[in-house]
Scaffold this motif. Structure first.
Motif, PDB file in Angstrom:
ATOM      1  N   GLN A  74       0.836  -1.199   0.000  1.00  0.00           N
ATOM      2  CA  GLN A  74       0.000   0.000   0.000  1.00  0.00           C
ATOM      3  C   GLN A  74       0.873   1.251   0.000  1.00  0.00           C
ATOM      4  O   GLN A  74       0.578   2.216  -0.709  1.00  0.00           O
ATOM      5  CB  GLN A  74      -0.939  -0.009   1.213  1.00  0.00           C
ATOM      6  CG  GLN A  74      -2.017  -1.067   1.125  1.00  0.00           C
ATOM      7  CD  GLN A  74      -2.798  -1.226   2.428  1.00  0.00           C
ATOM      8  OE1 GLN A  74      -2.390  -0.745   3.485  1.00  0.00           O
ATOM      9  NE2 GLN A  74      -3.920  -1.920   2.347  1.00  0.00           N
ATOM     10  N   PHE A  75       1.955   1.223   0.781  1.00  0.00           N
ATOM     11  CA  PHE A  75       2.895   2.348   0.790  1.00  0.00           C
ATOM     12  C   PHE A  75       3.480   2.556  -0.605  1.00  0.00           C
ATOM     13  O   PHE A  75       3.547   3.683  -1.102  1.00  0.00           O
ATOM     14  CB  PHE A  75       4.014   2.112   1.814  1.00  0.00           C
ATOM     15  CG  PHE A  75       5.150   3.078   1.666  1.00  0.00           C
ATOM     16  CD1 PHE A  75       5.031   4.382   2.126  1.00  0.00           C
ATOM     17  CD2 PHE A  75       6.321   2.691   1.040  1.00  0.00           C
ATOM     18  CE1 PHE A  75       6.080   5.289   1.978  1.00  0.00           C
ATOM     19  CE2 PHE A  75       7.376   3.587   0.887  1.00  0.00           C
ATOM     20  CZ  PHE A  75       7.253   4.887   1.356  1.00  0.00           C
ATOM     21  N   SER A  76       3.924   1.483  -1.251  1.00  0.00           N
ATOM     22  CA  SER A  76       4.506   1.591  -2.599  1.00  0.00           C
ATOM     23  C   SER A  76       3.508   2.164  -3.588  1.00  0.00           C
ATOM     24  O   SER A  76       3.859   3.017  -4.413  1.00  0.00           O
ATOM     25  CB  SER A  76       4.992   0.218  -3.078  1.00  0.00           C
ATOM     26  OG  SER A  76       6.026  -0.250  -2.255  1.00  0.00           O
ATOM     27  N   ALA A  77       2.273   1.692  -3.513  1.00  0.00           N
ATOM     28  CA  ALA A  77       1.235   2.205  -4.414  1.00  0.00           C
ATOM     29  C   ALA A  77       1.004   3.691  -4.174  1.00  0.00           C
ATOM     30  O   ALA A  77       0.923   4.482  -5.118  1.00  0.00           O
ATOM     31  CB  ALA A  77      -0.061   1.415  -4.228  1.00  0.00           C
ATOM     32  N   MET A  78       0.936   4.083  -2.905  1.00  0.00           N
ATOM     33  CA  MET A  78       0.724   5.494  -2.590  1.00  0.00           C
ATOM     34  C   MET A  78       1.891   6.355  -3.082  1.00  0.00           C
ATOM     35  O   MET A  78       1.683   7.459  -3.599  1.00  0.00           O
ATOM     36  CB  MET A  78       0.520   5.682  -1.089  1.00  0.00           C
ATOM     37  CG  MET A  78      -0.817   5.173  -0.585  1.00  0.00           C
ATOM     38  SD  MET A  78      -1.001   5.390   1.203  1.00  0.00           S
ATOM     39  CE  MET A  78      -1.054   7.183   1.336  1.00  0.00           C
ATOM     40  N   ALA A  79       3.116   5.842  -2.939  1.00  0.00           N
ATOM     41  CA  ALA A  79       4.288   6.596  -3.400  1.00  0.00           C
ATOM     42  C   ALA A  79       4.237   6.787  -4.919  1.00  0.00           C
ATOM     43  O   ALA A  79       4.521   7.874  -5.425  1.00  0.00           O
ATOM     44  CB  ALA A  79       5.566   5.885  -2.978  1.00  0.00           C
ATOM     45  N   ALA A  80       3.861   5.735  -5.653  1.00  0.00           N
ATOM     46  CA  ALA A  80       3.762   5.833  -7.117  1.00  0.00           C
ATOM     47  C   ALA A  80       2.651   6.797  -7.520  1.00  0.00           C
ATOM     48  O   ALA A  80       2.821   7.621  -8.432  1.00  0.00           O
ATOM     49  CB  ALA A  80       3.515   4.450  -7.720  1.00  0.00           C
ATOM     50  N   TYR A  98       3.677  -5.183  -9.553  1.00  0.00           N
ATOM     51  CA  TYR A  98       2.615  -5.944  -8.901  1.00  0.00           C
ATOM     52  C   TYR A  98       1.593  -6.325  -9.956  1.00  0.00           C
ATOM     53  O   TYR A  98       1.350  -5.560 -10.901  1.00  0.00           O
ATOM     54  CB  TYR A  98       1.950  -5.067  -7.823  1.00  0.00           C
ATOM     55  CG  TYR A  98       1.733  -5.785  -6.529  1.00  0.00           C
ATOM     56  CD1 TYR A  98       2.811  -6.197  -5.741  1.00  0.00           C
ATOM     57  CD2 TYR A  98       0.454  -6.065  -6.078  1.00  0.00           C
ATOM     58  CE1 TYR A  98       2.608  -6.863  -4.558  1.00  0.00           C
ATOM     59  CE2 TYR A  98       0.245  -6.720  -4.891  1.00  0.00           C
ATOM     60  CZ  TYR A  98       1.325  -7.122  -4.130  1.00  0.00           C
ATOM     61  OH  TYR A  98       1.115  -7.784  -2.954  1.00  0.00           O
ATOM     62  N   ASP A  99       0.966  -7.487  -9.803  1.00  0.00           N
ATOM     63  CA  ASP A  99      -0.006  -7.884 -10.820  1.00  0.00           C
ATOM     64  C   ASP A  99      -1.257  -7.001 -10.710  1.00  0.00           C
ATOM     65  O   ASP A  99      -1.624  -6.529  -9.643  1.00  0.00           O
ATOM     66  CB  ASP A  99      -0.359  -9.367 -10.711  1.00  0.00           C
ATOM     67  CG  ASP A  99      -1.096  -9.701  -9.448  1.00  0.00           C
ATOM     68  OD1 ASP A  99      -2.339  -9.695  -9.476  1.00  0.00           O
ATOM     69  OD2 ASP A  99      -0.427  -9.942  -8.420  1.00  0.00           O
ATOM     70  N   ARG A 100      -1.879  -6.767 -11.851  1.00  0.00           N
ATOM     71  CA  ARG A 100      -3.005  -5.819 -11.938  1.00  0.00           C
ATOM     72  C   ARG A 100      -4.180  -6.202 -11.055  1.00  0.00           C
ATOM     73  O   ARG A 100      -4.776  -5.338 -10.400  1.00  0.00           O
ATOM     74  CB  ARG A 100      -3.486  -5.709 -13.382  1.00  0.00           C
ATOM     75  CG  ARG A 100      -2.519  -5.034 -14.295  1.00  0.00           C
ATOM     76  CD  ARG A 100      -3.082  -4.992 -15.698  1.00  0.00           C
ATOM     77  NE  ARG A 100      -2.125  -4.419 -16.623  1.00  0.00           N
ATOM     78  CZ  ARG A 100      -2.435  -4.064 -17.853  1.00  0.00           C
ATOM     79  NH1 ARG A 100      -3.660  -4.214 -18.302  1.00  0.00           N
ATOM     80  NH2 ARG A 100      -1.510  -3.543 -18.627  1.00  0.00           N
ATOM     81  N   ALA A 101      -4.535  -7.477 -11.041  1.00  0.00           N
ATOM     82  CA  ALA A 101      -5.712  -7.899 -10.269  1.00  0.00           C
ATOM     83  C   ALA A 101      -5.510  -7.639  -8.782  1.00  0.00           C
ATOM     84  O   ALA A 101      -6.393  -7.099  -8.107  1.00  0.00           O
ATOM     85  CB  ALA A 101      -5.999  -9.378 -10.519  1.00  0.00           C
ATOM     86  N   THR A 102      -4.343  -8.006  -8.276  1.00  0.00           N
ATOM     87  CA  THR A 102      -4.069  -7.802  -6.851  1.00  0.00           C
ATOM     88  C   THR A 102      -3.953  -6.318  -6.542  1.00  0.00           C
ATOM     89  O   THR A 102      -4.411  -5.856  -5.490  1.00  0.00           O
ATOM     90  CB  THR A 102      -2.793  -8.543  -6.425  1.00  0.00           C
ATOM     91  OG1 THR A 102      -2.926  -9.921  -6.796  1.00  0.00           O
ATOM     92  CG2 THR A 102      -2.571  -8.452  -4.935  1.00  0.00           C
ATOM     93  N   LEU A 103      -3.361  -5.549  -7.445  1.00  0.00           N
ATOM     94  CA  LEU A 103      -3.233  -4.121  -7.197  1.00  0.00           C
ATOM     95  C   LEU A 103      -4.616  -3.466  -7.113  1.00  0.00           C
ATOM     96  O   LEU A 103      -4.819  -2.551  -6.314  1.00  0.00           O
ATOM     97  CB  LEU A 103      -2.399  -3.407  -8.263  1.00  0.00           C
ATOM     98  CG  LEU A 103      -2.233  -1.944  -7.855  1.00  0.00           C
ATOM     99  CD1 LEU A 103      -1.125  -1.791  -6.838  1.00  0.00           C
ATOM    100  CD2 LEU A 103      -2.072  -1.049  -9.016  1.00  0.00           C
ATOM    101  N   GLY A 104      -5.555  -3.960  -7.903  1.00  0.00           N
ATOM    102  CA  GLY A 104      -6.920  -3.429  -7.816  1.00  0.00           C
ATOM    103  C   GLY A 104      -7.475  -3.566  -6.410  1.00  0.00           C
ATOM    104  O   GLY A 104      -8.120  -2.646  -5.885  1.00  0.00           O
ATOM    105  N   LYS A 105      -7.191  -4.691  -5.751  1.00  0.00           N
ATOM    106  CA  LYS A 105      -7.655  -4.905  -4.371  1.00  0.00           C
ATOM    107  C   LYS A 105      -6.904  -3.998  -3.401  1.00  0.00           C
ATOM    108  O   LYS A 105      -7.479  -3.506  -2.430  1.00  0.00           O
ATOM    109  CB  LYS A 105      -7.477  -6.373  -3.986  1.00  0.00           C
ATOM    110  CG  LYS A 105      -8.378  -7.294  -4.794  1.00  0.00           C
ATOM    111  CD  LYS A 105      -8.081  -8.747  -4.530  1.00  0.00           C
ATOM    112  CE  LYS A 105      -8.904  -9.615  -5.473  1.00  0.00           C
ATOM    113  NZ  LYS A 105      -8.488 -10.997  -5.447  1.00  0.00           N
ATOM    114  N   VAL A 106      -5.618  -3.773  -3.672  1.00  0.00           N
ATOM    115  CA  VAL A 106      -4.827  -2.859  -2.841  1.00  0.00           C
ATOM    116  C   VAL A 106      -5.434  -1.456  -2.932  1.00  0.00           C
ATOM    117  O   VAL A 106      -5.632  -0.783  -1.912  1.00  0.00           O
ATOM    118  CB  VAL A 106      -3.343  -2.858  -3.286  1.00  0.00           C
ATOM    119  CG1 VAL A 106      -2.564  -1.733  -2.624  1.00  0.00           C
ATOM    120  CG2 VAL A 106      -2.694  -4.208  -3.006  1.00  0.00           C
ATOM    121  N   VAL A 107      -5.742  -1.015  -4.137  1.00  0.00           N
ATOM    122  CA  VAL A 107      -6.339   0.315  -4.323  1.00  0.00           C
ATOM    123  C   VAL A 107      -7.711   0.370  -3.667  1.00  0.00           C
ATOM    124  O   VAL A 107      -8.060   1.375  -3.035  1.00  0.00           O
ATOM    125  CB  VAL A 107      -6.391   0.710  -5.821  1.00  0.00           C
ATOM    126  CG1 VAL A 107      -7.190   1.989  -6.024  1.00  0.00           C
ATOM    127  CG2 VAL A 107      -4.973   0.873  -6.365  1.00  0.00           C
TER     128      VAL A 107
END
Length: 195
Positions: A74-80, A98-107
């Motif tokens: 989540q930190f990495s996604a927020m930084a990007a 990160y794979d797209r499907a899993t990143l969707g859940k992270v977002v």
């Protein structure tokens, strides 16, 4: 060998022998790690997995100490997202490998926490653009110094110079093997990179 004293954990001699046995076993195990190619403790994959466990554990401990419920991903996604406001989710996945499907859940989780907002892209209605909310920006600014300060602790046992060399070698190995990953890191397309 004569027992000198009997106690709760056996005789003194038995305890001494157990300690000596443990020390000898540890020495044998350490020798095996350097000579036995089948011992997992000498395999880079196992060691990288262990170091990842250490890294995640330390990150989570630092966040918990701050009262922050946030994972390393989540930190990495927020930084990007912070670096590229309005970026689409698929591009975030590529930037942080990160794979797209899993990143969707992270977002999804970041949206639920009120840290990220998501909207349909005006350029491509199939895409979802994301940006940090005010709370997300404030949280990222608060934890960034903590995350930076915690990095050397992940490599405890290495000198500062060794840490620099180790990180450089990790970057080199990661870059060289990027295309072998199931979720390779991808740079932004030229149209996004300039933004």
């Amino acid at each position: 060998m004569r027992a000198l004293r009997t106690g709760r954990y056996g005789t003194f001699c038995e305890q001494t022998n157990s300690v000596q046995y443990a020390a000898e076993q540890t020495a044998k195990d350490q020798k095996a790690m350097t000579t036995d190619p089948l011992d997992i403790h000498s395999l880079p994959g196992h060691l990288i997995r262990r170091l990842h466990q250490i890294s995640v554990g330390q990150f989570m401990d630092h966040m918990a100490a701050e009262g922050v419920d946030l994972t390393p991903v989540q930190f990495s996604a927020m930084a990007a997202i912070h670096r590229h406001p309005g970026i689409d989710q698929a591009s975030v996945a590529g930037l942080i490998a990160y794979d797209r499907a899993t990143l969707g859940k992270v977002v999804d989780r970041l949206v639920d926490k009120g840290l990220v907002q998501r909207c349909v892209s005006k350029a491509d209605r199939r895409a979802r653009e994301v940006s940090l909310t005010r709370d997300g920006t404030a949280l990222l600014e608060h934890i960034l110094p903590i995350v930076r300060a915690s990095q050397p602790g992940i490599l405890t046992g290495l000198t500062e110079a060794e840490q620099e060399v180790f990180v450089a070698l990790l970057q080199k190995a990661t870059l060289a093997g990027n295309d072998l990953s199931r979720a390779p890191q991808r740079d932004l397309p030229a149209r996004h990179a300039a933004e």
